[in-house]
Each structure stands twice: as structure tokens, then as C-alpha cells.
Write a protein that holds these residues in place. Structure first.
Motif, PDB file in Angstrom:
ATOM      1  N   ILE A   1       0.853  -1.191   0.000  1.00  0.00           N
ATOM      2  CA  ILE A   1       0.000   0.000   0.000  1.00  0.00           C
ATOM      3  C   ILE A   1       0.886   1.237   0.000  1.00  0.00           C
ATOM      4  CG2 ILE A   1      -0.241   0.011   2.538  1.00  0.00           C
ATOM      5  CD1 ILE A   1      -3.145   1.060   2.042  1.00  0.00           C
ATOM      6  N   GLU A   2       0.596   2.158  -0.893  1.00  0.00           N
ATOM      7  CA  GLU A   2       1.403   3.381  -1.004  1.00  0.00           C
ATOM      8  C   GLU A   2       0.817   4.484  -0.127  1.00  0.00           C
ATOM      9  OE1 GLU A   2       3.067   6.539  -4.366  1.00  0.00           O
ATOM     10  OE2 GLU A   2       1.975   4.725  -4.980  1.00  0.00           O
ATOM     11  N   VAL A   3       1.702   5.144   0.613  1.00  0.00           N
ATOM     12  CA  VAL A   3       1.287   6.266   1.458  1.00  0.00           C
ATOM     13  C   VAL A   3       1.200   7.504   0.567  1.00  0.00           C
ATOM     14  CG1 VAL A   3       1.816   7.687   3.457  1.00  0.00           C
ATOM     15  CG2 VAL A   3       2.373   5.240   3.484  1.00  0.00           C
ATOM     16  N   THR A   4      -0.020   7.997   0.363  1.00  0.00           N
ATOM     17  CA  THR A   4      -0.248   9.127  -0.539  1.00  0.00           C
ATOM     18  C   THR A   4      -0.367  10.429   0.249  1.00  0.00           C
ATOM     19  OG1 THR A   4      -2.647   8.899  -0.412  1.00  0.00           O
ATOM     20  CG2 THR A   4      -1.503   7.600  -2.106  1.00  0.00           C
ATOM     21  N   ALA A   5      -0.307  11.523  -0.471  1.00  0.00           N
ATOM     22  CA  ALA A   5      -0.440  12.846   0.151  1.00  0.00           C
ATOM     23  C   ALA A   5      -1.805  12.989   0.800  1.00  0.00           C
ATOM     24  CB  ALA A   5      -0.231  13.931  -0.906  1.00  0.00           C
ATOM     25  N   GLU A   6      -2.827  12.397   0.170  1.00  0.00           N
ATOM     26  CA  GLU A   6      -4.173  12.474   0.739  1.00  0.00           C
ATOM     27  C   GLU A   6      -4.243  11.750   2.082  1.00  0.00           C
ATOM     28  OE1 GLU A   6      -8.832  11.464  -0.390  1.00  0.00           O
ATOM     29  OE2 GLU A   6      -7.220  10.853  -1.754  1.00  0.00           O
ATOM     30  N   MET A   7      -3.497  10.641   2.231  1.00  0.00           N
ATOM     31  CA  MET A   7      -3.468   9.930   3.516  1.00  0.00           C
ATOM     32  C   MET A   7      -2.817  10.769   4.610  1.00  0.00           C
ATOM     33  SD  MET A   7      -2.315   6.072   2.463  1.00  0.00           S
ATOM     34  CE  MET A   7      -3.277   4.997   1.408  1.00  0.00           C
ATOM     35  N   VAL A   8      -1.768  11.538   4.191  1.00  0.00           N
ATOM     36  CA  VAL A   8      -1.041  12.360   5.167  1.00  0.00           C
ATOM     37  C   VAL A   8      -1.895  13.530   5.622  1.00  0.00           C
ATOM     38  CG1 VAL A   8       0.997  13.815   5.541  1.00  0.00           C
ATOM     39  CG2 VAL A   8       1.189  11.700   4.199  1.00  0.00           C
ATOM     40  N   SER A   9      -2.623  14.111   4.693  1.00  0.00           N
ATOM     41  CA  SER A   9      -3.427  15.285   5.039  1.00  0.00           C
ATOM     42  C   SER A   9      -4.642  15.354   4.130  1.00  0.00           C
ATOM     43  CB  SER A   9      -2.597  16.566   4.873  1.00  0.00           C
ATOM     44  OG  SER A   9      -3.361  17.694   5.182  1.00  0.00           O
ATOM     45  N   SER A  10      -5.825  15.353   4.756  1.00  0.00           N
ATOM     46  CA  SER A  10      -7.061  15.483   3.984  1.00  0.00           C
ATOM     47  C   SER A  10      -7.996  16.411   4.735  1.00  0.00           C
ATOM     48  CB  SER A  10      -7.715  14.120   3.781  1.00  0.00           C
ATOM     49  OG  SER A  10      -8.199  13.620   5.018  1.00  0.00           O
ATOM     50  N   ALA A  11      -9.156  16.621   4.177  1.00  0.00           N
ATOM     51  CA  ALA A  11     -10.123  17.538   4.795  1.00  0.00           C
ATOM     52  C   ALA A  11     -10.575  17.030   6.157  1.00  0.00           C
ATOM     53  CB  ALA A  11     -11.319  17.727   3.871  1.00  0.00           C
ATOM     54  N   THR A  12     -10.605  15.711   6.326  1.00  0.00           N
ATOM     55  CA  THR A  12     -11.127  15.159   7.592  1.00  0.00           C
ATOM     56  C   THR A  12     -10.041  14.597   8.504  1.00  0.00           C
ATOM     57  OG1 THR A  12     -11.506  13.034   6.487  1.00  0.00           O
ATOM     58  CG2 THR A  12     -13.362  14.568   6.599  1.00  0.00           C
ATOM     59  N   THR A  13      -8.859  14.323   7.952  1.00  0.00           N
ATOM     60  CA  THR A  13      -7.822  13.663   8.744  1.00  0.00           C
ATOM     61  C   THR A  13      -6.464  14.315   8.546  1.00  0.00           C
ATOM     62  OG1 THR A  13      -8.998  11.604   8.318  1.00  0.00           O
ATOM     63  CG2 THR A  13      -6.834  11.424   9.325  1.00  0.00           C
ATOM     64  N   GLN A  14      -5.769  14.544   9.643  1.00  0.00           N
ATOM     65  CA  GLN A  14      -4.390  15.019   9.599  1.00  0.00           C
ATOM     66  C   GLN A  14      -3.515  13.929  10.217  1.00  0.00           C
ATOM     67  OE1 GLN A  14      -3.490  18.010   8.146  1.00  0.00           O
ATOM     68  NE2 GLN A  14      -5.658  18.133   7.573  1.00  0.00           N
ATOM     69  N   ARG A  15      -2.543  13.417   9.411  1.00  0.00           N
ATOM     70  CA  ARG A  15      -1.688  12.338   9.904  1.00  0.00           C
ATOM     71  C   ARG A  15      -0.213  12.711   9.750  1.00  0.00           C
ATOM     72  NH1 ARG A  15      -3.673   7.054   9.862  1.00  0.00           N
ATOM     73  NH2 ARG A  15      -1.606   6.543  10.659  1.00  0.00           N
ATOM     74  N   PRO A  16       0.271  13.632  10.601  1.00  0.00           N
ATOM     75  CA  PRO A  16       1.695  13.999  10.489  1.00  0.00           C
ATOM     76  C   PRO A  16       2.634  12.811  10.693  1.00  0.00           C
ATOM     77  CG  PRO A  16       0.706  14.867  12.516  1.00  0.00           C
ATOM     78  CD  PRO A  16      -0.409  14.372  11.663  1.00  0.00           C
ATOM     79  N   ASP A  17       2.148  11.755  11.386  1.00  0.00           N
ATOM     80  CA  ASP A  17       3.004  10.583  11.608  1.00  0.00           C
ATOM     81  C   ASP A  17       3.332   9.862  10.307  1.00  0.00           C
ATOM     82  OD1 ASP A  17       0.132   9.938  11.664  1.00  0.00           O
ATOM     83  OD2 ASP A  17       0.789   7.863  11.950  1.00  0.00           O
TER      84      ASP A  17
END
Length: 965
Positions: A241-257
Motif C-alpha cells: 500500500i502506497e502512502v499518498t499525500a491524501e493519507m497524510v493530510s485530507s479535509a477530515t484527517t491530519q496524519r503527520p506521523d
């Protein structure tokens, strides 16, 4: 005819129980290299207990026996027993499992006792066949199960025979004790034949292929080869599974980790799914809503993660967040216990009947909740993607097991929810993976055969099942382990496993002896290097194989009721536990996969579509048309099986039988009873055995003592000798008179510790059965007043009453009887006054003694925590044993063993009554199901040696102080 001369064995006299129990408990936490990791089997006996029992069963007790003219006097016997105890204490340590020096000492003692027995019987007419001083008797276990007992007999130098009706058990035993010795010689000469694993850095010249190590290495190598081949064929079903920019930061979720992982393709450890049904709310009846028992993914400190469902109109999606989960996440969509949930979209309760209806109509689905991937520093939790879910749904299995699960909700709940066959317990992707691995077994066998021939191993063309020892047979032997590895993998690779939030890994289906329903489950990746990875499974199995014995062993499929293998052999066995575990039903889960892989190797063993069940000695009501018929079936069958042992076993040795004693069922005031236990004892006695000893061993709990009604407490080991053919008949009165003469002293030995370790309260009701049933079972019958034979239940109740007949002071007798009726609850003053008078005391006296509180027409006993810390037994003019005991418990719990010892030093004359009362109260609480109270009494007894040390030190300090003055 010259009578048989059979010296008493050590197990008939003494055992270092404490050392055995500690080792057995410790062993439960050991996995690396433990034989249990070869393949799951239910309720295995700890190796430590098995080794100790077989050793003590074969070694003569040193005590003097006038009728045989052997042994030494009491003092010398005690010293000699201590020496034998030291061997057992070394023998049971896990570190010494394969310590040749320790094992050699044990084997030497076995031989020494055997030669002594042979010398005593050299004039016996069957001396040549029964007492050959140059050949040890062989060993047999007719209920071999997981194989712990045959394995330990083999380790102690006995030629071992194992038989079982169950093909899964037979296969496990073949892999553990029969196959390794057969190939130890040929393979140790040439080494492993399989292709080296890429990346291995072992040097051929430095490798040791002695014993079964070469076979073990080939299991590892061909396991790795199978994994690589399977990944070529189906690896596309397990994408990264590729970690995309949308996974890192989206309208509903912020994942700085996730920022450091941006753009990386991570290996997926598991996909986490929730089952779904249509919403019961008419407005949302088109929507498939999740049945999730929790939304928490990780509860590890600093690594918390959870699923947050996002409702969007009449639909929803899952997103993964990190940080402390909200309270709402802990129970997912679950409402209370059982199959009770609520609709995620409408909050409408989803009742079990709705789930039953949906599931059985084929409308229960699954929705991907989260993806667990391998990050740089541990697990990474990601929101599901449509691509990941689509790939899983693309899997199209060509085969699935169609064997139906039994309609028995006690052990199997999935059929209630439409999962009727064993194939229904796997996702399509899991079925593709498992069938791919299964089909590769025959390819691996042929490759191994060719490699073995190329390495110089001769071939007789004979298969493993026909007793071959050449290249064909060797390749099939490796195939057996590969087939077992697939079967073992199914314990993790299934759709009923659960995800552990604290351990961040999949938890096997069989965490208990049942197949329960799971609402959310992990679908693990068999190529991820984590739990469920095939190469990791075969590598861990190889560690077990490398340590296997070279002593010959023989394994076969036989019904214990009809077998004749036992003839002239030493027997130790662990039969089924009445109705506690449905071995045959449960093992179908593994059998369907083993059969697919191993039927070409063992065509007779795997001839049937499912495990044979009709003759299985388990009291299963659904199979036999009711509880009474099931009990009758068990009693009759077990009597036949044990009669076989009584008639065939070597007459110089007692037979040892394990039985997992279930916590008691109490009916009225007659005493403690347990249906399964009574029925089993009945079978043993009807089979012609007399019981000469019982040993309680803590084989079921990893640590400590947890009291729970109907929990499996420990194994009780019955030591049996064939009853004399001319045994007498006695009356009930004579039986009770004999109990009165023998049990008080036996009870004192057990609670104080004589030549054996003291017995903990939790085991006392089992241990007292030994001397009691020894009296009962030596007679052909004990006759009641009406001339009918006494039942085992009545005998056990009479024996157990000795735990309740201690002679305490009047205040304590009142407290005992009040506690039995009221516990710590408040009762009526009038009732207390009547009881106090009957016990020779008064309510005012009890109040003065500090054991009760009364007022306003009520009375209650004071708990230990309510008793004063400044209590002084030397100045207290009225000290019931009840008060002294509970003050000791207070001191132990509040201030530790030293403080409790100092208190005991001030009332030494009450030490024995305090212990006796603690035992009595433990037994009472256990019968009532009062777990916390029972624990308090048990903890005092188990700490008693430390308390006595504290008392001794306090006394020493006091006397030294007086000298200084």
C-alpha cells in the motif's frame, strides 16, 4: 504359582509437587522450540509433568518392604528420596529438556530399578517375557492426543508407542516421535538435501547435522521454497500500500506521523474487516451497516490508533486516526453482550434475530475498516482504499472445504450466523492462499525426492506409510511437516481470528477449545514475515524437529476400546475429559486441510471426509440423543478402554491416568461432586483398577490461582494398580471406620507437608481423594444398609466431608456456620442468637471477641480489612481461631509476610488451627463460587512457609533481646 513381586514405585509414595508445579506453570509461557509449536492440540499436558510422572512411575521407592525383602529403613529412605527428588527437580526444568547429563542420570535410575525388579522376579514363570534385565519395557499411550506423554517416555529412553482414534493426533505424533528417529541416521550422514535459502550465511563445514537436525533443516528449506513459489503465483492478491499525500493530510484527517513515509510502498501485515448486515431501519434498509465489536486498533501507549466512521448521507466510510481513542470507539457498534449492535446510520438497535435472519439468508457481508502495514518503527494503521478492497474481492478460489460444522452452539457458534461449513470460515483470498500452499506440497515432495537422490540417498521405492526409509519415504516425511505447517497456518489465516489492540497482531482462532463467532477480524498476509507467514511457520517447526529423540517410536490409529498395543507395556495416558472438549468436532477444522495435503501419503488415515466421531469417548449430548445417554456412552466406552489397560499393562508398574478435574458442582449439603469426574472414576473402578494415589498438578494455569466456577483447575493424576481378583466386600460402617482411621493423618500430611510438598487449598479436595479412594477401591464393593453397592458419588462425598470436620472453638464454629449461610451479608439478630446458643456461645461474647458487629436487630461478620491493626493476641482475653486467621490475612495483605510472621510468633499455639480453618474456608468458598474470598485464604496458605520464616525470625529477635537486657 510364584507370586509377582512388585516394589512400590516412587509415584505411589512421594513426589516433589512444588517443583513440578512451578516448572509446569512456567512452561506455559514458553513457545520458542516447544513441541506444542509443531501443531495445535487442545489441553496438552506440560512436558515437565509428563517427564516427572513417567520417571516416578518407573523408579522404585527406596522404603523398606518386608514382604519383598528390599529397601532401607525410614531414615535412609528419606535421604534416598531426597536424592531422587533432586533428579526430578533437575529433570523438570525447561533448560534441561535435552540436557544429556540430566537425562542420563534419570535413565540410569530407571535401569537400576528395572534390574532390581527383574532380580526379584527371576523365579517367576514368565520371567523371560516380562522381566528381561537387558531390555526395558516399552511405553504406550492409547489416548496420545498432542503427544506430550509418548515424547517424554521416548526422551527417558523407552521405546514409545502412541495411538489415537483421531487422524490429526496421529499425524502430530508421527511428526514428533516416529519420523525423526527413522531418518536420523541416513540424513545425518549426508546432511539436508534441499536448496539453500537465498541470503543464508551458514557454512557447510561448520554445520552439525546429527540426529534429526538435517531433517529439520530440510523442513525449513522446503518451507521457504514453497513460500517463494506461492508468492510467484498469488503474490498479486497481497499488494503493498502506497502512502499518498491524501493519507497524510485530507479535509477530515491530519496524519503527520505518515509524513516521513510519503510515497513509500509498505508491506501490509493485515487487512481489518467488519462483518455487515442490512440496516433494520426501513429508511436505511438498502445500506449494509457494520457489526464492529470495537473501533480501537492499537491501545499501546504512544501508539494509539482507532477507526472513525464518517457518516455521509445514507452511507458511510471509515477513516483511521491516531491518538487517544474516544470512549465511543471502544465498543464499536456493539450494544451489550452477544449479537447486539446498533445501526451506524440511524442508531436503531440491531437485535440477534435480525442478524440471524440476514446471515442465514446469505446477506451477511464484510467491509474493510483499516489496513495494518509495516512501518520503520512498528505497525502503521491506514484508512482503507477502494483498490485494496477490490483486490481482495477479486480472489476466486477453485476449492473450499465443504464439511459441515456440527449443530452444537456450545462449541460452534458460526453456524447460527449462516457459516455452515468449514470453508465458510475463510475469506475467498484466504481460500486461494491455502489451496495454493496445499497443492504445492506434492510438488515439494517430488522436488525433495529428486534432490535426495542427487545427494546420494538410496531409494527403496517404498512410501512413508509402508515403513520406507529411502528417498521416496524421506521426501514424504518432509511433506508431512509441510502439510502440518499449512494446517497450523489456518489457525491464523481464517476469518474468525481477532486483532489484539495491545499486542498489535492477529490472535489465533483457538484461544480456547471452541470456534466462536467473530464480528470483526484481521485477514493476515502470509507473505509479510509476521504471524501467518508460511516460511516463519516452517522455521519455528524446524526448531522442534531438530531436538527430537533418536529412540524408536511407533504411531498408529486405533480405538482405545479395541487396541492390544498395551500388552506388556508401561502406560501413562490422558483420556478425554467427559464433555469438556470436543476433540473430533474441533479437529475437523484442521483435518480438511491436512487431508488435501497428506492423503497421498497416508491414504488409510485420511480415507474419510471428516474425523471419525462415532467411537470418540466424549459425552456429547447432541450426538447421543441427550445428556443421560451421552453419560452412559462415556461410562461404558471408558470402562472398556481402561479395562484394556488393566488387563494388558505390564504388571510390575502402576498405570498413571491424567484427568482434568473441573471445579465442583454442589448439590445440597451432601458434599462436593462433579459429574464428569465421578463418571470417569466409576469407569476406572469398574475396569478393575484400584487407585493407590492421586496427585494434583497445576497443569492448566500459567501463573497463580484464579478461582472460577466450573473452570478447569488442574490435572489430577490417578495412580492405578489392578485390583485383587479376590477383593473383599465391606459395609458402609466399616468403610467409614477405615476412613476415620486413615484420613485425619493423611490430611495432616497434606496440609503440613510430610515427605511430600504441602498441598495448596485449591488442590486439597482433589488430593484427599487419593487416600480415600485407595480405601474404597481396594474392595469389590462397599455395601449400603439396603445391600446395594455404594456409588462413587457417595464415596467422594464421604471423603470430602473430612475437609469440614475440624474441631474449632465455639466462637469459630458459630462464624463458620454463619458464613456458610450468610457470607459477609447482614442477617437477623434472632437467627444469630439461636445459632450462637446451639454452638455454645452468645452474641455478646462474639461481639466482645471482635468477630461480629450487631445492632438494630441485625448482625454481620467483620471482614479482615475491618479488623484493628493494633490487635495484640497476648493481651486479648478472647481469641477465636476465626479472629486469629483473619488478623493474619489482614497483616499479610497490608504489611507482607514478615508482619504476618511476627503476628504468628505471638500466638504459636494457634498456628495449626489457623491453617486448618484457612483450608476449610477455602473449600467452602470454592463450593459457593466466592472467588475473591477463596483467593484470600489460598494466598495465606501458599505464603505460609514465608510467614513461618517471619515468625521464626521474630522469635529469634525476641529471645536475643532478652539476653541483652
Amino acid at each position: 504359582m510364584t507370586p509377582l513381586k512388585t516394589p512400590k514405585k516412587l509415584i505411589e509414595v512421594a513426589l516433589p509437587l512444588d517443583a513440578i508445579n512451578v516448572a509446569a506453570a512456567r512452561e506455559k509461557s514458553i513457545r520458542h522450540g516447544h513441541p506444542s509449536t509443531l501443531h495445535l492440540w487442545w489441553a496438552r499436558r506440560p512436558l515437565a509433568a509428563a517427564r516427572a510422572v513417567i520417571f516416578a512411575q518407573m523408579v522404585n521407592d527406596p522404603g523398606y518392604e518386608r514382604q519383598l525383602g528390599r529397601g532401607v529403613n525410614k531414615e535412609k529412605a528419606a535421604i534416598e528420596r531426597e536424592r531422587l527428588f533432586k533428579i526430578i527437580e533437575d529433570l523438570v526444568q525447561w533448560e534441561n529438556t535435552n540436557n544429556e547429563e540430566v537425562l542420563a542420570r534419570a535413565r540410569e535410575e530407571i535401569w537400576k530399578s528395572w534390574r532390581e525388579t527383574c532380580a526379584l522376579n527371576k523365579g517367576h514363570p514368565q520371567a523371560a517375557e516380562l522381566f528381561n534385565p537387558d531390555t526395558l519395557p516399552a511405553f504406550h499411550d492409547p489416548f496420545a492426543g498432542g503427544g506430550a506423554l509418548p515424547l517424554e517416555a521416548q526422551r527417558l529412553g523407552l521405546e514409545s508407542y502412541a495411538s489415537d482414534l483421531n487422524p490429526v493426533a496421529v499425524t502430530i505424533n508421527k511428526a514428533m516421535i516416529e519420523i525423526p528417529p527413522r531418518f536420523a541416521g541416513p540424513i545425518s550422514a549426508i546432511g539436508p538435501v534441499g536448496p539453500r535459502i537465498p541470503g543464508d550465511k551458514q557454512g557447510k563445514l561448520t554445520e552439525d547435522w546429527s540426529g534429526a537436525k538435517g531433517l529439520a533443516e530440510d523442513v525449513r528449506r522446503y518451507g521457504a521454497w514453497m513460500r517463494a513459489e506461492a508468492e510467484k503465483r498469488i503474490g498479486h492478491l497481497y499488494p503493498k500500500i502506497e502512502v499518498t499525500a491524501e493519507m497524510v493530510s485530507s479535509a477530515t484527517t491530519q496524519r503527520p506521523d505518515l509524513k516521513p513515509l510519503l510515497g513509500q510502498k509498505l508491506t501490509v501485515i493485515a487487512w481489518l474487516w467488519a462483518r455487515t448486515v442490512k440496516s433494520p431501519n426501513p429508511a436505511f434498509s438498502h445500506a449494509e451497516v457494520p457489526l464492529a465489536s470495537t473501533f480501537v486498533l492499537s491501545s499501546k501507549a504512544g501508539k494509539e490508533a482507532y477507526v472513525e466512521p464518517v457518516v455521509e448521507g445514507d452511507g458511510y466510510r471509515f477513516t483511521v486516526k491516531v491518538g487517544t481513542p474516544p470512549e465511543s470507539a471502544k465498543d464499536g457498534t456493539k450494544l451489550g453482550r452477544g449479537a447486539n449492535f446498533q445501526c451506524l446510520l440511524s442508531d436503531t438497535p440491531i437485535e440477534p434475530k435480525h442478524i440471524y435472519a440476514e446471515a442465514n439468508a446469505g446477506r451477511m457481508g464484510a467491509r474493510l475498516m483499516a489496513v495494518v502495514a509495516e512501518g520503520v518503527r512498528g505497525r502503521v494503521y491506514l484508512s482503507p482504499t477502494s483498490e485494496q478492497e477490490a483486490i481482495a474481492r477479486d480472489a476466486q478460489p477453485e476449492w473450499k472445504p465443504e464439511v459441515a460444522m456440527p449443530e452444537n452452539p456450545r462449541w460452534f457458534s458460526p453456524p447460527l450466523y449462516g457459516l455452515k461449513t468449514y470453508g465458510d470460515l475463510f475469506t475467498p483470498r484466504q481460500l486461494v492462499a491455502l489451496t495454493t500452499f496445499s497443492d504445492l506440497v506434492q510438488e515439494a515432495i517430488e522436488k525433495c525426492r529428486q534432490d535426495a537422490l542427487a545427494a546420494g540417498l538410496a531409494d527403496d521405492g517404498t512410501g512413508l506409510d509402508a515403513g520406507g526409509s529411502g528417498a521416496t519415504s524421506y521426501a514424504q516425511a518432509v511433506g508431512v511437516y509441510l502439510g502440518l505447517a499449512i494446517s497450523r497456518t489456518t489457525n491464523t489465516v481464517n476469518a474468525l481470528a481477532v486483532w489484539s489492540q495491545s499486542r498489535e497482531q492477529s490472535v489465533n482462532l483457538f484461544s480456547r477449545q471452541a470456534i466462536p463467532m467473530a464480528w470483526d477480524f484481521p485477514e493476515v498476509n502470509p507473505f509479510a514475515g509476521a504471524a501467518g507467514d508460511f516460511a516463519a511457520t516452517t522455521a519455528s517447526m524446524a526448531k522442534v524437529v531438530s531436538d527430537c529423540s533418536e529412540t524408536p517410536a511407533h504411531v498408529s490409529q486405533f480405538d482405545a476400546q479395541a487396541q492390544s498395543i498395551t500388552q506388556g507395556k508401561v502406560v501413562s495416558t490422558d483420556p478425554p475429559y467427559y464433555d469438556n472438549i470436543g476433540y473430533a468436532d474441533l479437529s475437523d477444522f484442521f483435518y480438511v486441510w491436512l487431508r488435501r495435503s497428506l492423503k497421498p501419503i497416508f491414504p488409510d488415515l485420511y480415507a474419510t471426509l471428516a474425523v471419525p466421531k462415532a467411537a470418540e469417548l466424549v459425552a456429547t449430548p447432541y450426538r447421543h440423543g441427550g445428556k443421560e445417554k451421552a453419560e452412559a456412552f462415556f461410562l461404558e466406552g471408558m470402562t472398556h478402554a481402561i479395562h484394556n489397560l488393566a488387563e494388558q499393562a505390564h504388571p510390575a508398574f502402576p498405570v498413571t491416568i491424567y484427568y482434568a478435574f473441573k471445579q465442583s458442582e454442589t448439590k445440597g449439603d451432601a458434599g462436593t461432586s462433579s459429574t464428569g469426574w465421578e463418571t470417569f472414576l466409576d469407569a476406572v473402578l469398574h475396569a478393575g483398577f484400584g487407585i493407590v494415589g492421586t496427585w494434583p498438578m497445576r497443569t492448566e494455569r500459567p501463573t497463580g490461582v484464579k478461582v472460577a466456577t466450573n473452570a478447569l483447575a488442574s490435572s489430577i493424576i490417578l495412580v492405578c494398580r489392578k485390583r485383587d481378583a479376590d477383593a473383599a466386600t465391606v459395609s458402609r460402617r466399616e468403610f467409614i471406620r477405615e476412613l476415620n482411621a486413615v484420613l485425619p493423618e493423611a490430611l495432616m500430611d497434606m496440609t503440613r507437608g510430610g515427605i511430600n510438598s504441602p498441598v495448596a487449598p485449591v488442590d486439597l479436595s482433589q488430593a484427599i481423594i487419593g487416600p480415600g479412594t485407595a480405601i474404597f477401591s481396594q474392595y469389590a464393593a462397599v455395601l449400603e444398609a439396603d445391600g446395594k453397592p455404594m456409588s462413587v458419588r457417595t464415596a467422594l462425598q464421604l471423603i470430602n466431608r473430612f475437609l469440614a470436620e475440624d474441631d474449632f472453638d465455639h466462637d469459630t464454629q458459630f462464624c463458620l456456620h454463619w458464613f456458610e449461610g450468610q457470607g459477609w451479608a447482614t442477617g437477623k439478630y434472632g437467627e444469630a442468637d439461636v445459632l450462637a446458643r446451639a454452638k455454645g456461645t452468645s452474641v455478646s461474647g462474639l461481639t466482645e471477641a471482635g468477630v461480629v458487629e450487631s445492632g438494630k436487630g441485625d448482625l454481620r461478620l467483620l471482614k479482615w480489612a475491618e479488623m484493628p491493626r493494633d490487635w495484640n493476641p497476648e493481651t486479648d482475653t478472647r481469641v477465636p481461631v476465626w479472629e486469629a486467621l483473619h488478623q493474619m490475612i489482614r497483616a499479610l495483605n497490608q504489611d507482607g509476610e514478615t508482619a504476618a510472621g511476627a503476628l504468628l510468633a505471638r500466638m504459636p499455639a494457634r498456628a495449626e488451627p489457623i491453617r486448618a480453618l484457612a483450608y476449610r474456608l477455602y473449600t467452602l468458598c470454592e463450593r459457593k463460587g466466592w472467588a475473591e474470598d477463596a483467593r484470600a485464604y489460598n494466598e495465606l496458605i501458599t505464603a505460609w512457609s514465608g510467614v513461618e520464616r517471619g515468625a521464626s525470625e521474630a522469635g529469634h529477635v525476641g529471645s536475643q533481646g532478652s539476653l541483652d537486657i
